[in-house]
Design an enzyme around this catalytic site. Sequence first.
Site, PDB file in Angstrom:
ATOM      1  N   GLU A  15       0.883  -1.164  -0.064  1.00 16.67           N
ATOM      2  CA  GLU A  15       0.210  -0.158  -0.070  1.00 16.67           C
ATOM      3  C   GLU A  15       1.023   1.205  -0.047  1.00 16.67           C
ATOM      4  O   GLU A  15       0.162   2.529   0.492  1.00 16.67           O
ATOM      5  CB  GLU A  15      -1.123  -0.065   1.340  1.00 16.67           C
ATOM      6  CG  GLU A  15      -2.056  -1.254   1.059  1.00 16.67           C
ATOM      7  CD  GLU A  15      -2.832  -1.174   2.300  1.00 16.67           C
ATOM      8  OE1 GLU A  15      -3.717  -0.213   2.466  1.00 16.67           O
ATOM      9  OE2 GLU A  15      -2.471  -1.951   3.201  1.00 16.67           O
ATOM     10  N   SER A 143      -6.738  -2.394   1.902  1.00 14.23           N
ATOM     11  CA  SER A 143      -7.016  -1.715   0.777  1.00 14.23           C
ATOM     12  C   SER A 143      -7.464  -2.852  -0.460  1.00 14.23           C
ATOM     13  O   SER A 143      -7.618  -2.658  -1.502  1.00 14.23           O
ATOM     14  CB  SER A 143      -5.780  -1.081  -0.021  1.00 14.23           C
ATOM     15  OG  SER A 143      -5.697   0.085   0.516  1.00 14.23           O
ATOM     16  N   TYR A 208      -9.743   3.338  -5.864  1.00  7.00           N
ATOM     17  CA  TYR A 208      -8.644   4.254  -6.228  1.00  7.00           C
ATOM     18  C   TYR A 208      -8.821   4.769  -7.579  1.00  7.00           C
ATOM     19  O   TYR A 208      -8.193   5.991  -7.876  1.00  7.00           O
ATOM     20  CB  TYR A 208      -7.419   4.008  -5.804  1.00  7.00           C
ATOM     21  CG  TYR A 208      -7.299   3.810  -4.559  1.00  7.00           C
ATOM     22  CD1 TYR A 208      -7.350   4.685  -3.347  1.00  7.00           C
ATOM     23  CD2 TYR A 208      -6.888   2.316  -3.910  1.00  7.00           C
ATOM     24  CE1 TYR A 208      -7.217   4.339  -1.911  1.00  7.00           C
ATOM     25  CE2 TYR A 208      -6.947   2.090  -2.295  1.00  7.00           C
ATOM     26  CZ  TYR A 208      -7.185   3.022  -1.525  1.00  7.00           C
ATOM     27  OH  TYR A 208      -6.950   3.082  -0.196  1.00  7.00           O
ATOM     28  N   ARG A 247     -12.072   3.274  10.953  1.00  8.55           N
ATOM     29  CA  ARG A 247     -13.433   3.057  10.005  1.00  8.55           C
ATOM     30  C   ARG A 247     -13.703   1.531   9.979  1.00  8.55           C
ATOM     31  O   ARG A 247     -12.855   0.802   9.900  1.00  8.55           O
ATOM     32  CB  ARG A 247     -12.800   3.618   8.589  1.00  8.55           C
ATOM     33  CG  ARG A 247     -14.085   3.707   7.824  1.00  8.55           C
ATOM     34  CD  ARG A 247     -13.724   4.149   6.426  1.00  8.55           C
ATOM     35  NE  ARG A 247     -13.565   2.772   5.650  1.00  8.55           N
ATOM     36  CZ  ARG A 247     -12.223   2.335   4.874  1.00  8.55           C
ATOM     37  NH1 ARG A 247     -11.286   3.143   4.992  1.00  8.55           N
ATOM     38  NH2 ARG A 247     -12.276   1.086   4.396  1.00  8.55           N
ATOM     39  N   ASP A 249     -15.884  -1.398   8.641  1.00  5.67           N
ATOM     40  CA  ASP A 249     -16.550  -1.807   7.187  1.00  5.67           C
ATOM     41  C   ASP A 249     -17.766  -2.977   7.510  1.00  5.67           C
ATOM     42  O   ASP A 249     -17.304  -4.038   8.119  1.00  5.67           O
ATOM     43  CB  ASP A 249     -15.480  -2.230   6.151  1.00  5.67           C
ATOM     44  CG  ASP A 249     -14.647  -1.254   5.728  1.00  5.67           C
ATOM     45  OD1 ASP A 249     -14.726  -0.172   5.947  1.00  5.67           O
ATOM     46  OD2 ASP A 249     -13.671  -1.562   5.448  1.00  5.67           O
ATOM     47  N   GLU A 266     -14.054  -5.771   8.721  1.00  4.26           N
ATOM     48  CA  GLU A 266     -12.804  -5.426   9.294  1.00  4.26           C
ATOM     49  C   GLU A 266     -12.944  -3.900  10.109  1.00  4.26           C
ATOM     50  O   GLU A 266     -13.942  -3.306   9.702  1.00  4.26           O
ATOM     51  CB  GLU A 266     -11.610  -5.795   8.353  1.00  4.26           C
ATOM     52  CG  GLU A 266     -11.790  -4.490   7.055  1.00  4.26           C
ATOM     53  CD  GLU A 266     -10.558  -4.961   6.453  1.00  4.26           C
ATOM     54  OE1 GLU A 266      -9.501  -4.228   6.678  1.00  4.26           O
ATOM     55  OE2 GLU A 266     -10.997  -5.667   5.121  1.00  4.26           O
ATOM     56  N   ASN A 268     -10.530  -0.761  10.448  1.00  5.90           N
ATOM     57  CA  ASN A 268      -9.330  -0.070   9.766  1.00  5.90           C
ATOM     58  C   ASN A 268      -8.787   1.059  10.794  1.00  5.90           C
ATOM     59  O   ASN A 268      -9.256   2.074  10.990  1.00  5.90           O
ATOM     60  CB  ASN A 268      -9.707   0.555   8.428  1.00  5.90           C
ATOM     61  CG  ASN A 268     -10.323  -0.211   7.449  1.00  5.90           C
ATOM     62  OD1 ASN A 268      -9.719  -0.874   6.620  1.00  5.90           O
ATOM     63  ND2 ASN A 268     -11.542  -0.401   7.154  1.00  5.90           N
ATOM     64  N   GLY A 272      -7.443   5.726   5.103  1.00  8.84           N
ATOM     65  CA  GLY A 272      -6.984   6.655   4.121  1.00  8.84           C
ATOM     66  C   GLY A 272      -7.168   8.155   4.317  1.00  8.84           C
ATOM     67  O   GLY A 272      -8.200   8.398   4.437  1.00  8.84           O
TER      68      GLY A 272
END
Length: 305
Positions: A15, A143, A208, A247, A249, A266, A268, A272
């Site tokens: 990443e 990611s 992305y 964050r 998910d 998961e 985070n 990002g």
Amino acid sequence: MNKHIVILKGGKSRERTISLQSAKNISASLKRLGYTVTEIDISCTLKELIKKLESKPRAIFNALHGQYGEDGTIQGLIELLKIPYTHSGVLASALAMDKYVSKLLLSKNGFLCPNGKILNINDLSRNIRIRKPYVIKPINEGSSIGVNIVSNSQQLKSIKKKWKFGEKILIEEYIYGREITVAIMGNKALGALEIITKKEFYNFGAKYSDPKTKHIVPALLSSKKYKEVLGLALQAHELFGCRGITRVDFRYCEKGKHRGNFFILEINTQPGMTKNSLFPEIAAYRGISFDQLVEWIVKNASLDK
């Protein structure tokens, strides 16, 4: 007042490019806010990194993503140097980065998680007892790197041939439903965002580079369900002992016996901060500008307690 902030960026994980994008935005923001900024790419040696941190900045902004930067490794080093740093500490980072360990912890504490198991890549074709389609993913990548949805044996053979993420592999049941993510800031759930993509799932490309990916904030849920997913995300954040921003998910299940329930995927611990990143978008929905978000993160930098 010491207004010197060091940003850790880059590194050697898969990443790296995302980390560099995040760091660029963070650096620009800190400079607008009047901070003195030093950026350190940790592709350097450990000795060089420690030497660069001898200036004793006010705080370290950890803009690393993936292995070593997000799994408790760099956090442990910074703890030894006794410099306050952003985001979660050693244990929370390590727990959240290991997808199987985090699944066990969440399941034991009442969260719905997709059924899953750990296999060796060499045993992949003969030990899977999960109905297709199922999800194959690395244990400790972010990611959506290395994540695949398998619907037939040919796909499985192809994945096995190209696999480059270590011997251990996580197999999970596929949850039919909607992609929902929740932003946590301190002890507060800011909001939930829904991700709509034309791709099979919200993979690296959808995140992305795909202009067709849509973000809907607030997520299109009933008020009851919206409140529920915010509560689940905050509970997970607290269970892992996270700090700063995270964050979380989810998949909102729309098929089978669990229809109408949220499966947690998961946590985070270092969301990002790129132009496509979800956390700043949710913060903006709540009236928090990017600069305000960055300053809050810096002011809440700390050591493990």
